[in-house]
Motif scaffolding. Structure first.
Motif, PDB file in Angstrom:
ATOM      1  N   MET A 110       0.863  -1.174   0.000  1.00  0.00           N
ATOM      2  CA  MET A 110       0.000   0.000   0.000  1.00  0.00           C
ATOM      3  C   MET A 110       0.904   1.229   0.000  1.00  0.00           C
ATOM      4  SD  MET A 110      -3.193   0.706   2.496  1.00  0.00           S
ATOM      5  CE  MET A 110      -2.945   2.043   3.594  1.00  0.00           C
ATOM      6  N   ASP A 111       0.589   2.187  -0.852  1.00  0.00           N
ATOM      7  CA  ASP A 111       1.410   3.391  -0.879  1.00  0.00           C
ATOM      8  C   ASP A 111       0.617   4.604  -0.379  1.00  0.00           C
ATOM      9  OD1 ASP A 111      -0.268   3.870  -3.006  1.00  0.00           O
ATOM     10  OD2 ASP A 111       1.313   4.221  -4.463  1.00  0.00           O
ATOM     11  N   LEU A 112       1.265   5.730  -0.375  1.00  0.00           N
ATOM     12  CA  LEU A 112       0.714   6.966   0.186  1.00  0.00           C
ATOM     13  C   LEU A 112      -0.544   7.450  -0.530  1.00  0.00           C
ATOM     14  CD1 LEU A 112       1.627   8.896   2.425  1.00  0.00           C
ATOM     15  CD2 LEU A 112       2.855  10.199   0.711  1.00  0.00           C
ATOM     16  N   THR A 113      -0.676   7.114  -1.803  1.00  0.00           N
ATOM     17  CA  THR A 113      -1.816   7.627  -2.580  1.00  0.00           C
ATOM     18  C   THR A 113      -3.131   6.936  -2.227  1.00  0.00           C
ATOM     19  OG1 THR A 113      -1.331   6.109  -4.402  1.00  0.00           O
ATOM     20  CG2 THR A 113      -0.376   8.335  -4.516  1.00  0.00           C
ATOM     21  N   THR A 114      -3.082   5.736  -1.671  1.00  0.00           N
ATOM     22  CA  THR A 114      -4.330   5.022  -1.349  1.00  0.00           C
ATOM     23  C   THR A 114      -5.175   5.790  -0.329  1.00  0.00           C
ATOM     24  OG1 THR A 114      -3.245   2.933  -1.855  1.00  0.00           O
ATOM     25  CG2 THR A 114      -5.298   2.824  -0.623  1.00  0.00           C
ATOM     26  N   PRO A 115      -4.647   6.151   0.847  1.00  0.00           N
ATOM     27  CA  PRO A 115      -5.477   6.942   1.760  1.00  0.00           C
ATOM     28  C   PRO A 115      -5.756   8.353   1.233  1.00  0.00           C
ATOM     29  CG  PRO A 115      -3.385   6.362   2.814  1.00  0.00           C
ATOM     30  CD  PRO A 115      -3.397   5.747   1.462  1.00  0.00           C
ATOM     31  N   ALA A 116      -4.865   8.868   0.401  1.00  0.00           N
ATOM     32  CA  ALA A 116      -5.066  10.215  -0.148  1.00  0.00           C
ATOM     33  C   ALA A 116      -6.314  10.279  -1.020  1.00  0.00           C
ATOM     34  CB  ALA A 116      -3.840  10.650  -0.945  1.00  0.00           C
ATOM     35  N   LEU A 117      -6.735   9.148  -1.565  1.00  0.00           N
ATOM     36  CA  LEU A 117      -7.946   9.122  -2.390  1.00  0.00           C
ATOM     37  C   LEU A 117      -9.201   9.450  -1.581  1.00  0.00           C
ATOM     38  CD1 LEU A 117      -7.251   5.965  -4.590  1.00  0.00           C
ATOM     39  CD2 LEU A 117      -7.222   8.361  -5.312  1.00  0.00           C
ATOM     40  N   PRO A 125     -10.703  13.917  -0.628  1.00  0.00           N
ATOM     41  CA  PRO A 125     -11.787  14.730  -1.200  1.00  0.00           C
ATOM     42  C   PRO A 125     -13.173  14.193  -0.842  1.00  0.00           C
ATOM     43  CG  PRO A 125     -10.372  13.826  -2.942  1.00  0.00           C
ATOM     44  CD  PRO A 125      -9.839  13.353  -1.640  1.00  0.00           C
ATOM     45  N   ALA A 126     -13.306  12.874  -0.778  1.00  0.00           N
ATOM     46  CA  ALA A 126     -14.619  12.293  -0.454  1.00  0.00           C
ATOM     47  C   ALA A 126     -15.040  12.658   0.956  1.00  0.00           C
ATOM     48  CB  ALA A 126     -14.567  10.779  -0.627  1.00  0.00           C
ATOM     49  N   MET A 181      -7.899   9.806  10.970  1.00  0.00           N
ATOM     50  CA  MET A 181      -7.228   8.516  10.814  1.00  0.00           C
ATOM     51  C   MET A 181      -6.627   8.373   9.418  1.00  0.00           C
ATOM     52  SD  MET A 181      -7.312   7.286  13.766  1.00  0.00           S
ATOM     53  CE  MET A 181      -6.549   5.733  13.416  1.00  0.00           C
ATOM     54  N   CYS A 182      -7.294   8.928   8.436  1.00  0.00           N
ATOM     55  CA  CYS A 182      -6.764   8.905   7.073  1.00  0.00           C
ATOM     56  C   CYS A 182      -5.466   9.709   7.000  1.00  0.00           C
ATOM     57  CB  CYS A 182      -7.821   9.473   6.122  1.00  0.00           C
ATOM     58  SG  CYS A 182      -7.492   9.180   4.393  1.00  0.00           S
TER      59      CYS A 182
END
Length: 134
Positions: free
Chosen positions: A1-8, A11-12, A72-73
């Motif tokens: 898992m990389d940094l971009t997964t939680p970054a998605l 915005p939501a 948490m994100c």
């Protein structure tokens, strides 16, 4: 898992919190209007009070779980940034769970809100039935 997964999720979750704030502001406006009405102790208003109280509490919890999810994100991203993948995954999982709880509370609040509208519609119908037809 990389940094971009939680970054998605950022915005939501932000848009979700904005929607919850709008719900709260709308509810506050309804309560203020009922308070300022000519007869705030009318049966229709009194029938709505329990639902309004319940909605206030639910929106409070919806917003709390949404903010917790956002936090948490962010912490998940921080953990992944410092290469602590296990902690990052755990916090991301907690973020998803708290987001799901927030969404379920949102659904229940919509159902309570719909019931409140039914009370008003029933009252309008009763008043219309009392008017003589010509």
């Amino acid at each position: 898992m990389d940094l971009t997964t939680p970054a998605l999720l950022f915005p939501a979750i932000s848009l979700l919190l904005l929607a919850y704030t709008n719900r709260f502001l709308s509810l506050a406006q309804v309560i203020r209007q009922l308070h300022a009405s000519p007869d705030p102790s009318s049966p229709v208003v009194m029938m709505q009070i329990p639902g309004l109280k319940r909605r206030i509490t639910m929106i409070q919890y919806m917003q709390s779980f949404g903010v917790l999810s956002f936090l948490m994100c962010a912490l998940s991203m921080l953990a992944l940034f410092v290469h602590s993948e296990a902690a990052g995954k755990l916090m991301f999982g907690v973020s998803i769970v708290t987001l799901a709880v927030s969404l379920v509370l949102s659904l229940v609040e919509v159902l309570v809100s719909t019931n409140a509208l039914s009370v008003v519609v029933d009252d309008i119908q009763r008043m219309a039935d009392k008017i003589p037809k010509s």
